[in-house]
Enzyme design. Sequence first.
Site, PDB file in Angstrom:
ATOM      1  N   GLY A  64       0.845  -1.205   0.000  1.00  0.00           N
ATOM      2  CA  GLY A  64       0.000   0.000   0.000  1.00  0.00           C
ATOM      3  C   GLY A  64       0.870   1.240   0.000  1.00  0.00           C
ATOM      4  O   GLY A  64       2.060   1.171  -0.283  1.00  0.00           O
ATOM      5  N   ASN A  65       0.277   2.388   0.296  1.00  0.00           N
ATOM      6  CA  ASN A  65       1.069   3.619   0.418  1.00  0.00           C
ATOM      7  C   ASN A  65       0.384   4.567   1.392  1.00  0.00           C
ATOM      8  O   ASN A  65      -0.654   4.237   1.960  1.00  0.00           O
ATOM      9  CB  ASN A  65       1.291   4.260  -0.959  1.00  0.00           C
ATOM     10  N   HIS A  66       0.987   5.753   1.581  1.00  0.00           N
ATOM     11  CA  HIS A  66       0.529   6.645   2.659  1.00  0.00           C
ATOM     12  C   HIS A  66      -0.606   7.595   2.257  1.00  0.00           C
ATOM     13  O   HIS A  66      -0.909   8.524   3.000  1.00  0.00           O
ATOM     14  CB  HIS A  66       1.702   7.489   3.162  1.00  0.00           C
ATOM     15  N   ALA A  77      -3.364   7.458  -5.386  1.00  0.00           N
ATOM     16  CA  ALA A  77      -2.007   6.891  -5.466  1.00  0.00           C
ATOM     17  C   ALA A  77      -2.204   5.390  -5.697  1.00  0.00           C
ATOM     18  O   ALA A  77      -2.327   4.612  -4.744  1.00  0.00           O
ATOM     19  CB  ALA A  77      -1.252   7.172  -4.178  1.00  0.00           C
TER      20      ALA A  77
END
Length: 400
Positions: A207-209, A275
């Site tokens: 995943g990402n932030h 994102a």
Amino acid sequence: MTGKNILVGITGGIAAYKVAILVRLLVRNNNNVKVVMTPMAKHFITPLTLATLSKNPILVDFYNPENGDWNSHVDMGLWADAYVIAPATANTIAKMANGIADNLLLTTYLSAKCPVFFAPSMDLDMFKHQATQKNIQTLVERGNFVIDATSGELASGLEGKGRMAEPEIIYNSLCEYFKSDKKLSGKKVLITAGPTYEHIDPVRFIGNHSSGKMGFAIAEEFAKQGADVFLVSGPVKMQTENKKISKFDVVSAQEMYEKCIELFKTVDIAVFAAAVADYRPKSKAQNKIKKQNDDLKIELEKTPDIALNIGKIKKSSQITVGFALETDNEMENAKLKLKNKNLDLIILNSLNDKGAGFNTDTNKISIIRKDLSVLNFEIKTKTEVAKDIVEEIVRNLLSD
Ligand code: PMT
């Protein structure tokens, strides 16, 4: 102004009698009107008069003792396109500013998702009092619209400022608001927001932030300007406010891609603020992967690129706007993405700028147009950044 759902809140002031004219004006122009009154307001104008003019039952109590029905302030707050509190007494203004909710008019105020207008009405000394002025200022700072009191003869016999604005002025303020609100009415917009999660096994993912803050702010701004918004969001904690936004929750890049392809056919504008993971595990383990060797190799494959694929199918009447989140060669990379994904605009945000990018309340962007001209902006809140982006889309693209 026509076809709007207008909730009129009446508090206990002598100007309450004039609100009959406001209700009449709204109904005559084919708006739907509901009236909520404080118990005190009933001493100044009868509910029967207002029910007759508005063609709706008048709401005063939390609960209807005759049939046990509950008057839901939440439903009223959601129903209304605008809530107009007129007259707004010093007492009600003070309670609104301080979150006090001891009657139906005030609980509805705290639940309202729509723009709120209030028309102060009181004696001149009460109006001038620092406490009242501070409360009005607080409400305005929070985004409520004050319809200023006027000067003249007051019920006390004194002369000064404190008279409620005339019903026609209140009506015109609403018309003005809805006029400027309509720039994008009839337009449909698709927005992606948040991260995607690509599962490795039942408990782990790539995943990402991304928090979704940027994409949600753009969705709210488009909706505020009258557009119907489809917001396709990855897993985030955010909630939408404007009821013109329909939110679709997805988890993976594949799900986001499928939902976007389905919705894109019907929209005029698409903004890709999500994102999206570029790679996902080639296969997802059925069971939790056990800790065994010192290293573990996970084979990855490309996810579908939503912006790129939509760029291939978009019609000349459709506008697409992408984001570029960069750490190096920022401008060069952003311009490449603009071209490769067949975008009309790209918004560059760099992780090298403090307060920009993931999970912040602020962002610092440059907008790059198709002719490669660049607009640079200062660091701003994501709400303000969203305004700049929507303004640029409206100014340069919809005018063609
Ligand atoms: O959500 P926040 O915490 O508020 O953070 C906001 C943000 C930093 C996520 C946002 O401002 C942002 O920059 N979003 C795009 C992030 C990104 O993935 O950029 P990119 O340069 O990797 O991708 C370029 C463009 O292609 C983007 O519009 C992206 O949405 C789109 N893309 C990328 C990959 C993919 N598989 N599909 C896509 O549509």
